[in-house]
Design a protein around this motif. Structure first.
Motif, PDB file in Angstrom:
ATOM      1  N   ARG A  88     -30.598 -20.783 -36.303  1.00  0.00           N
ATOM      2  CA  ARG A  88     -31.109 -22.140 -36.069  1.00  0.00           C
ATOM      3  C   ARG A  88     -31.659 -22.359 -34.662  1.00  0.00           C
ATOM      4  NH1 ARG A  88     -26.885 -26.321 -38.996  1.00  0.00           N
ATOM      5  NH2 ARG A  88     -27.175 -25.518 -41.141  1.00  0.00           N
ATOM      6  N   GLN A  89     -31.207 -21.601 -33.652  1.00  0.00           N
ATOM      7  CA  GLN A  89     -31.682 -21.881 -32.309  1.00  0.00           C
ATOM      8  C   GLN A  89     -31.683 -20.629 -31.421  1.00  0.00           C
ATOM      9  OE1 GLN A  89     -28.416 -24.692 -31.157  1.00  0.00           O
ATOM     10  NE2 GLN A  89     -28.472 -23.547 -29.215  1.00  0.00           N
TER      11      GLN A  89
ATOM     12  N   SER B  72     -38.306 -21.077 -28.663  1.00  0.00           N
ATOM     13  CA  SER B  72     -38.750 -20.865 -30.048  1.00  0.00           C
ATOM     14  C   SER B  72     -39.669 -19.665 -30.085  1.00  0.00           C
ATOM     15  CB  SER B  72     -39.486 -22.101 -30.570  1.00  0.00           C
ATOM     16  OG  SER B  72     -40.189 -21.799 -31.768  1.00  0.00           O
TER      17      SER B  72
ATOM     18  N   ARG C 119     -29.391 -15.601 -29.819  1.00  0.00           N
ATOM     19  CA  ARG C 119     -30.172 -15.952 -30.991  1.00  0.00           C
ATOM     20  C   ARG C 119     -29.237 -16.281 -32.159  1.00  0.00           C
ATOM     21  NH1 ARG C 119     -31.998 -11.464 -28.488  1.00  0.00           N
ATOM     22  NH2 ARG C 119     -34.201 -11.244 -27.939  1.00  0.00           N
TER      23      ARG C 119
ATOM     24  N   SER D 286     -31.301 -19.706 -27.222  1.00  0.00           N
ATOM     25  CA  SER D 286     -30.915 -20.219 -25.899  1.00  0.00           C
ATOM     26  C   SER D 286     -30.854 -19.072 -24.906  1.00  0.00           C
ATOM     27  CB  SER D 286     -29.566 -20.936 -25.975  1.00  0.00           C
ATOM     28  OG  SER D 286     -28.556 -20.026 -26.387  1.00  0.00           O
TER      29      SER D 286
END
Length: 307
Positions: free
Chosen positions: A53-54, A17, A50, A56
């Motif tokens: 929503r998320q 995040s 990217r 990783s």
């Protein structure tokens, strides 16, 4: 690749995040995103995937994550190590000292130092005066304690004190009849004389100073170590002259120590270090401890100034 970029990457990799990571490393989200982007550009590819929503890690990001953590850990350990060294919470002192000083006066200096800096490791090279100079000159140790080596462009000599030569005589010797406190060189040189072997600087200095006084040093026994001279004197093999700083040691061996005159022979004892080389913090603290224990003498006056 910078430390700021690594910290930004690790924070995002841990939290996945950018918002939480920015709080951890005290960066705004734009600044954090820029740091990660610059890191990716310097490495040649993306570290994160990217979406709206998320976040990783890419396969390359997963591979880089443990490496980045290790680099940051090593950096933190290095910072801690250096802070402790500069604050004298850790460190090492390597010094060389001639045996006469090392065996008689140095332990008191080390005790003073240890009380102040208990975490500093100390290595003592107990070697003859000529090797003290050699070890300082070639950088094996930062600090040496010996007799004044004379003018050297590559060395700085700082006097600590001036030591006078005294006579050592075996108990029961005829020279001790009448319990004298002082003896003259001409009396001492009538006996079998024990001294250090050439090329000892002490041996050359004694021969030179006695010759200047019209006396000749005739040697019956020679050895490499002053303590061996003392043992030989104690066994009645002859007499000798030694630095006064070794008086307690010579007395413990069984010698009688007397003031020696005609001429009075003195030598400066001090600290040597390489010129134009800054001492480490720990070694500087050792030098300060030596200065505190012994009164610092002024520099010698050149012969031409005495005329």
């Amino acid at each position: 690749m910078t430390l700021k970029q690594l910290k930004a990457f690790v924070a995002v990799a841990r939290t996945l995040s950018f918002v939480e990571a920015g709080t951890l490393v005290h960066l705004s989200q734009p600044a954090l995103s820029l740091a990660v982007k610059n890191l990716e550009e310097s490495l040649g590819g993306r570290l994160f995937q990217r979406s709206t929503r998320q976040v990783s890690l890419t396969p390359e990001g997963r591979a880089f994550f443990p490496l980045a953590r290790r680099i940051l850990s090593d950096w933190e350990h290095a910072e801690d190590e250096m802070r402790q060294r500069f604050s004298l919470g850790r460190g090492r002192v390597a010094l060389a000292a001639m045996p006469t000083f090392a065996g008689n006066l140095l332990p008191g200096v080390l005790a003073d130092f240890r009380r102040q800096f208990p975490e500093i490791t100390i290595e003592v090279n107990d070697v003859i005066a000529e090797e003290v100079v050699e070890r300082v000159t070639d950088g094996r140790v930062e600090l040496g304690i010996c007799f004044d080596p004379g003018v050297r462009e590559d060395l700085v000599f700082e006097s600590l004190f001036e030591d006078r030569y005294i006579a050592i005589i075996p108990e029961g010797h005829a020279l001790l009849q009448g319990a004298p406190e002082t003896i003259h060189w001409d009396q001492l040189l009538e006996e079998d004389f024990i001294t250090l072997q050439r090329p000892s600087g002490v041996r050359h200095m004694l021969e030179r100073r006695l010759a200047e006084a019209g006396l000749k040093l005739t040697v019956a026994f020679e050895t490499h170590q002053l303590v061996t001279c003392g043992r030989m004197v104690a066994e009645g093999l002859g007499v000798s002259a030694v630095p006064a700083m070794s008086a307690d040691q010579m007395s413990a061996l069984g010698c009688r120590c007397l003031e020696l005159e005609g001429p009075v022979i003195e030598q400066r004892v001090g600290v040597i270090r390489r010129g134009r080389h800054e001492l480490s913090v720990a070694v500087q603290a050792m030098l300060d401890t030596l200065r505190a224990r012994y009164p610092v003498l002024p520099p010698p006056v050149p012969d031409e100034d005495l005329a």
